[in-house]
Each structure stands twice: as structure tokens, then as C-alpha cells.
Design a protein around this motif. Structure first.
Motif, PDB file in Angstrom:
ATOM      1  N   ASP A 158       0.829  -1.206   0.000  1.00  0.00           N
ATOM      2  CA  ASP A 158       0.000   0.000   0.000  1.00  0.00           C
ATOM      3  C   ASP A 158       0.867   1.262   0.000  1.00  0.00           C
ATOM      4  OD1 ASP A 158      -2.308  -1.479  -0.034  1.00  0.00           O
ATOM      5  OD2 ASP A 158      -2.688  -1.311   2.126  1.00  0.00           O
ATOM      6  N   LYS A 159       1.952   1.231   0.765  1.00  0.00           N
ATOM      7  CA  LYS A 159       2.860   2.385   0.784  1.00  0.00           C
ATOM      8  C   LYS A 159       3.463   2.618  -0.594  1.00  0.00           C
ATOM      9  CE  LYS A 159       4.411   2.326   5.625  1.00  0.00           C
ATOM     10  NZ  LYS A 159       5.583   2.103   6.524  1.00  0.00           N
ATOM     11  N   LEU A 160       3.822   1.545  -1.274  1.00  0.00           N
ATOM     12  CA  LEU A 160       4.413   1.671  -2.611  1.00  0.00           C
ATOM     13  C   LEU A 160       3.383   2.185  -3.619  1.00  0.00           C
ATOM     14  CD1 LEU A 160       6.603  -1.561  -2.672  1.00  0.00           C
ATOM     15  CD2 LEU A 160       7.444   0.795  -2.865  1.00  0.00           C
ATOM     16  N   LEU A 161       2.159   1.704  -3.526  1.00  0.00           N
ATOM     17  CA  LEU A 161       1.114   2.169  -4.439  1.00  0.00           C
ATOM     18  C   LEU A 161       0.848   3.659  -4.233  1.00  0.00           C
ATOM     19  CD1 LEU A 161      -1.366  -0.836  -4.124  1.00  0.00           C
ATOM     20  CD2 LEU A 161       0.003  -0.256  -6.127  1.00  0.00           C
ATOM     21  N   GLU A 162       0.717   4.067  -2.989  1.00  0.00           N
ATOM     22  CA  GLU A 162       0.489   5.484  -2.703  1.00  0.00           C
ATOM     23  C   GLU A 162       1.715   6.314  -3.071  1.00  0.00           C
ATOM     24  OE1 GLU A 162      -2.307   6.837  -1.870  1.00  0.00           O
ATOM     25  OE2 GLU A 162      -3.344   4.907  -1.741  1.00  0.00           O
ATOM     26  N   GLY A 163       2.902   5.742  -2.840  1.00  0.00           N
ATOM     27  CA  GLY A 163       4.133   6.443  -3.205  1.00  0.00           C
ATOM     28  C   GLY A 163       4.243   6.650  -4.700  1.00  0.00           C
ATOM     29  N   ALA A 164       3.816   5.649  -5.467  1.00  0.00           N
ATOM     30  CA  ALA A 164       3.855   5.770  -6.927  1.00  0.00           C
ATOM     31  C   ALA A 164       2.920   6.875  -7.394  1.00  0.00           C
ATOM     32  CB  ALA A 164       3.478   4.438  -7.572  1.00  0.00           C
TER      33      ALA A 164
END
Length: 230
Positions: A25-31
Motif C-alpha cells: 500500500d505504501k508503494l502504491l500510494e508512493g507511486a
């Protein structure tokens, strides 16, 4: 193996799964944030990981490549936005209401930076083919919701038998995508286009208020025009 050991291992497994989901989730939001703040040209594994606050290697561990992460982020973002607006869409009872909702949503999405994300994904899909299916899938989520609204609001009107809700939903979605991108270079022109769409909504409302005889006359005229066009 004792029951206590099994329970401990099961608990550890659940904890690992939760941490894994949290990292994804952090990576998706970061992207998504990276696309808004830096653009697709700078959406590298390092930039996304830095924005997400995780190790760069986790990009490849969870998604395999930056393109796959961006594609997943596109779907993730669309799912969140559609879910946010779904109840409002399902309460729409007229074309005028749909267009009014579209204007409100347009302003909200623009201010939140989601219009910028869409623009980056559409541009990036030209150079990164893996992004195209995900971007189209994200748009299809909106199209499916709009189609349901159109089927509902057109039912019982003279236009019902002369329109293709599925095709019209795609036209509406494409129009709003174009307007969102167009606004970046000509805000006044985009505003004029939105106003023109609202005028069409008012025209539709006027047709709905016609008495039965007048509505039959409109239907007859549309049938004649349709016959001439074939």
C-alpha cells in the motif's frame, strides 16, 4: 508439533502478511504521489521508494518492475476514486444531475492532483506499453458506473431507443478526460465546454417535461431522422 508452536507460527505468518500488505500500500500510494509531484519521467524505483519511505529493493520484490508498480497504482487509484463517488453516482436521477456531479468531481479530482496522475499515465502509456491496459482498466471502472447512470436516466425518455448507453458512457468519460487535460492549457475554454454540456442537460430536462403527445412527436421525428441516416 505442539499447539502452542502452531499458534505462534500462525500468528507470525499473519503478522508478515499484514506487513507485506502495508508495504504494498505504501508503494502504491508512493507511486501515485511521485506521478503527481515529479511526473512519469522521474518515477524511478528510487524516487517511488523514497516517497513511500521504504527500501528501493521492495519495489522489485513486490511488483517485479517499476512499470508493473505504476500499472498497479493506476488500478488502485481508480478503484479508490470510483468507490468514493459510487453512492453519489447511484443516486443520480437525471442527465442534469450527472453533469452537475461531473463538474463537482472534476474540481475535486483536479485539486487532489488526480487529474495530473491521469495525464501522466496517458502520456506514459505511449512509451510504456504495459501501462496502457492498466490505464484503460482504470477508465473502464468509471465507464461502467456512468453506463449504469445513463441506462437509468434515459429509461422512459424519447431518447432511450436511439442511444447506446455503453458507447455514450465512453464518450462521456473521454470528454471529461479531455476536458481535465485541456484545462491545463486553456482554463477558460474548458469552462466554456463544461457550460455547454450543462446546457445539453437543460435541454434534456425540457424534453422530459413535455406532455405525452409532444414526446411522441419527438420520438417520431427521431425515428424519421434515424431512418434517413441509414
Amino acid at each position: 508439533m505442539s499447539g502452542d508452536v502452531k499458534e505462534r507460527q500462525a500468528g507470525e505468518s499473519k503478522g508478515q502478511d499484514a506487513r507485506s500488505r502495508e508495504t504494498r500500500d505504501k508503494l502504491l500510494e508512493g507511486a501515485l504521489r511521485t506521478l503527481v509531484e515529479q511526473g512519469i519521467a522521474k518515477a524511478s524505483a528510487r524516487a517511488i521508494a523514497t516517497t513511500a519511505g521504504v527500501n528501493q529493493a521492495l519495489v522489485f520484490y513486490h511488483f517485479g518492475s517499476v512499470d508493473e508498480l505504476l500499472a498497479a497504482a493506476c488500478r488502485h487509484g481508480a478503484e479508490l476514486r470510483v468507490a468514493r463517488h459510487r453512492e453519489r453516482l447511484r443516486s443520480v436521477r437525471s442527465l442534469s444531475e450527472l453533469l452537475a456531479f461531473g463538474r463537482e468531481m472534476h474540481a475535486e479530482e483536479r485539486d487532489a492532483g488526480h487529474v495530473a496522475v491521469l495525464g501522466q499515465l496517458l502520456a506514459g502509456a505511449q512509451a510504456h506499453p504495459r501501462l496502457a491496459p492498466a490505464t484503460a482498466a482504470g477508465l473502464d471502472l468509471w465507464i461502467a458506473e456512468i453506463e449504469q447512470v445513463l441506462v437509468r436516466v434515459l429509461a422512459g425518455t424519447p431518447l432511450a431507443e436511439f442511444t447506446d448507453p455503453a458507447g455514450l458512457a465512453r464518450a462521456v468519460a473521454a470528454s471529461f478526460v479531455g476536458l481535465e487535460l485541456y484545462e491545463g492549457v486553456d482554463p477558460a475554454g474548458a469552462e466554456a465546454a463544461l457550460t455547454a454540456l450543462e446546457q445539453l442537460g437543460a435541454l434534456m430536462a425540457a424534453v422530459e417535461e413535455l406532455n405525452p403527445v409532444a414526446r411522441r412527436a419527438v420520438t417520431y421525428t427521431l425515428r424519421r431522422q434515424g431512418g434517413r441516416g441509414r
